[in-house]
Design an enzyme around this catalytic site. Structure first.
Site, PDB file in Angstrom:
ATOM      1  N   MET A   1      -4.909  -9.799  -2.487  1.00 55.97           N
ATOM      2  CA  MET A   1      -4.513 -10.962  -2.471  1.00 55.97           C
ATOM      3  C   MET A   1      -2.835 -10.795  -3.308  1.00 55.97           C
ATOM      4  O   MET A   1      -2.944 -10.400  -4.463  1.00 55.97           O
ATOM      5  CB  MET A   1      -5.123 -11.999  -3.412  1.00 55.97           C
ATOM      6  CG  MET A   1      -6.482 -12.367  -2.937  1.00 55.97           C
ATOM      7  SD  MET A   1      -7.001 -13.944  -3.505  1.00 55.97           S
ATOM      8  CE  MET A   1      -7.104 -13.721  -5.003  1.00 55.97           C
ATOM      9  N   PRO A   2      -1.988 -10.850  -2.723  1.00 56.66           N
ATOM     10  CA  PRO A   2      -0.572 -10.688  -3.043  1.00 56.66           C
ATOM     11  C   PRO A   2      -0.279 -11.649  -4.082  1.00 56.66           C
ATOM     12  O   PRO A   2      -0.498 -12.700  -3.985  1.00 56.66           O
ATOM     13  CB  PRO A   2       0.287 -10.636  -1.895  1.00 56.66           C
ATOM     14  CG  PRO A   2      -0.518 -11.122  -0.780  1.00 56.66           C
ATOM     15  CD  PRO A   2      -2.000 -11.374  -1.086  1.00 56.66           C
ATOM     16  N   VAL A   3       0.474 -11.336  -5.003  1.00 55.55           N
ATOM     17  CA  VAL A   3       1.065 -12.059  -6.319  1.00 55.55           C
ATOM     18  C   VAL A   3       2.493 -11.626  -6.534  1.00 55.55           C
ATOM     19  O   VAL A   3       2.883 -10.595  -6.488  1.00 55.55           O
ATOM     20  CB  VAL A   3       0.203 -11.897  -7.351  1.00 55.55           C
ATOM     21  CG1 VAL A   3       1.033 -12.788  -8.761  1.00 55.55           C
ATOM     22  CG2 VAL A   3      -1.017 -12.189  -7.510  1.00 55.55           C
TER      23      VAL A   3
ATOM     24  N   THR B   1      -0.112 -15.989  -3.874  1.00 58.94           N
ATOM     25  CA  THR B   1       0.353 -16.431  -4.989  1.00 58.94           C
ATOM     26  C   THR B   1       1.596 -16.422  -5.451  1.00 58.94           C
ATOM     27  O   THR B   1       2.041 -15.196  -5.392  1.00 58.94           O
ATOM     28  CB  THR B   1      -0.582 -16.322  -6.236  1.00 58.94           C
ATOM     29  OG1 THR B   1      -2.096 -16.511  -5.920  1.00 58.94           O
ATOM     30  CG2 THR B   1      -0.217 -16.731  -7.630  1.00 58.94           C
TER      31      THR B   1
ATOM     32  N   TRP C   1      -4.403 -16.829   0.514  1.00 57.55           N
ATOM     33  CA  TRP C   1      -4.324 -15.613  -0.474  1.00 57.55           C
ATOM     34  C   TRP C   1      -3.137 -15.504  -1.188  1.00 57.55           C
ATOM     35  O   TRP C   1      -3.074 -14.364  -2.104  1.00 57.55           O
ATOM     36  CB  TRP C   1      -4.751 -14.373   0.251  1.00 57.55           C
ATOM     37  CG  TRP C   1      -6.071 -14.450   1.054  1.00 57.55           C
ATOM     38  CD1 TRP C   1      -7.060 -15.480   0.854  1.00 57.55           C
ATOM     39  CD2 TRP C   1      -6.747 -13.540   1.927  1.00 57.55           C
ATOM     40  NE1 TRP C   1      -8.224 -15.030   1.551  1.00 57.55           N
ATOM     41  CE2 TRP C   1      -7.980 -13.915   2.383  1.00 57.55           C
ATOM     42  CE3 TRP C   1      -6.154 -12.424   2.162  1.00 57.55           C
ATOM     43  CZ2 TRP C   1      -8.798 -13.204   3.098  1.00 57.55           C
ATOM     44  CZ3 TRP C   1      -7.069 -11.601   3.146  1.00 57.55           C
ATOM     45  CH2 TRP C   1      -8.434 -12.094   3.582  1.00 57.55           C
TER      46      TRP C   1
END
Length: 71
Positions: A1-3, A40, A38
């Site tokens: 999940m990329p932030v 953020t 996914w």
């Protein structure tokens, strides 16, 4: 999940922030081939009195409204 964290000066409208996170989410999801839910995006806002470049506070170097259209 990329932030993804975006650091920027305070003062932008809620509408501009909505557009920013929507567009960033689309691009990140597309490039990384992940579901948009996914992704953020964190927005960190700083007063110009708490941000400096080249040894000078931005409030002193550029003024209060610098960075907005027409400034």
């Amino acid at each position: 999940m990329p932030v993804v964290t975006v650091k920027m000066a305070k003062g932008r409208s809620l509408e501009v922030k909505r557009r920013l996170v929507a567009e960033l989410t689309k691009v990140i999801a597309d490039v990384l081939d992940v579901k948009p839910e996914w992704v953020t995006v964190l927005l960190e806002e700083y007063d110009r009195e708490n941000w400096a470049s080249g040894g000078n506070l931005h409030i002193d170097q550029f003024g209060e409204g610098y960075g907005r259209r027409g400034s």
